[in-house]
Design a protein around this motif. Structure first.
Motif, mmCIF file in Angstrom:
data_model
loop_
_atom_site.group_PDB
_atom_site.id
_atom_site.type_symbol
_atom_site.label_atom_id
_atom_site.label_comp_id
_atom_site.label_asym_id
_atom_site.label_seq_id
_atom_site.Cartn_x
_atom_site.Cartn_y
_atom_site.Cartn_z
ATOM 1 N N CYS A 144 29.118 5.697 0.687
ATOM 2 C CA CYS A 144 28.869 7.313 0.201
ATOM 3 C C CYS A 144 27.838 6.355 -1.013
ATOM 4 N N CYS A 147 29.743 6.598 -4.677
ATOM 5 C CA CYS A 147 30.872 4.953 -4.981
ATOM 6 C C CYS A 147 30.602 3.378 -4.185
ATOM 7 N N THR A 149 31.760 4.008 -0.999
ATOM 8 C CA THR A 149 32.955 3.203 -0.163
ATOM 9 C C THR A 149 32.209 3.926 1.089
ATOM 10 N N CYS A 167 31.007 10.527 0.123
ATOM 11 C CA CYS A 167 32.132 11.157 0.341
ATOM 12 C C CYS A 167 33.265 11.369 0.142
ATOM 13 N N CYS A 170 34.002 11.585 -3.576
ATOM 14 C CA CYS A 170 33.038 12.260 -4.191
ATOM 15 C C CYS A 170 32.502 13.939 -4.457
HETATM 16 ZN ZN LIG Z 1 31.941 8.665 -2.460
#
Ligand SMILES: [Zn+2]
Length: 235
Positions: A144, A147, A149, A167, A170
């Protein structure tokens, strides 16, 4: 040759893309005169051995030996539009006098494929994404952009303004139209994979094609001129 523009009464400035020196501008003296020996030799996206003489401001083209010309195939309007876009993108993204061997190889492969393809426009998304990869501008297909991830296999969101994929945590609540489903995520990964790789693909899904195009526009700060031409003929 990527681009040509007139200079003075009979000359042209050619933008060449070379393996050894990257993008180079050089003058073709007298090429617009009917009897010019160089005149017909520098075609759009033909591959040639070019001898340059150092000039005061610009290098001067002394000799051209054509290695490969796709002129016969590129006279088809859709092929010419696709080839023009490829040339324009390399011209816009690449700095002068900077050798970019990967991009040279990518360009040669793309021109050959466009010349042979029944639907040349379909090859553009992969070229664009591979070009972004070669320039270090391609978004991660795995993490992502906000963030960091790991992206789920079953979907992702495209944030063009951030230049990447996001992601669900978000972006999921934003109801953005630019959502990728599982097929798009897999396609985006395969489209950016190196040539000959087990998971590489040539064809983009419509959403991936649109996203890649938007990412190119984001990085350039504008849409390439040849894009509109391609859209006209690809219909
Ligand atoms: Zn994210």
């Amino acid at each position: 040759m990527l681009r040509a523009r007139n200079l003075g009464e009979a000359d042209k400035i050619f933008t060449l893309f070379t393996r050894a020196h990257g993008k180079v501008n050089a003058v073709g003296k007298g090429v617009r005169r009917p009897k010019s020996a160089l005149g017909g030799r520098l075609e759009l996206l033909s591959e040639a051995t070019v001898t340059l003489h150092r000039g005061r401001n610009l290098d001067v083209i002394a000799q051209v030996q054509t290695l490969r010309s796709y002129w016969m195939q590129l006279v088809e309007p859709d092929a010419l539009a696709a080839a023009s876009l490829v040339a324009e993108l390399v011209d816009l993204f690449c700095e002068p006098e900077l050798a970019l061997d990967d991009i040279y190889t990518l360009l040669v492969g793309a021109v050959k494929a466009i010349a042979a393809a029944p639907a040349p426009a379909a090859l553009i998304p992969r070229f664009q994404l591979r070009l972004l990869h070669a320039l270090g501008l391609a978004p991660s297909a795995d993490f992502c952009i906000r963030c960091g991830t790991t992206l789920e296999e079953n979907g992702a969101w495209v944030d063009v303004d951030a230049g990447g994929l996001g992601c669900e945590r978000c972006y999921g609540a934003r109801g953005d139209a630019h959502a990728f489903d599982a097929g798009d995520v897999a396609n985006f990964r395969a489209l950016g994979a190196p040539r000959g790789g087990a998971r590489a693909t040539l064809a983009a899904t419509p959403k991936v094609a649109r996203a890649v195009d938007d990412l190119v526009t984001f990085h350039l700060g504008r849409r390439p001129r040849a894009r509109a031409l391609l859209d006209t003929f690809a219909r």
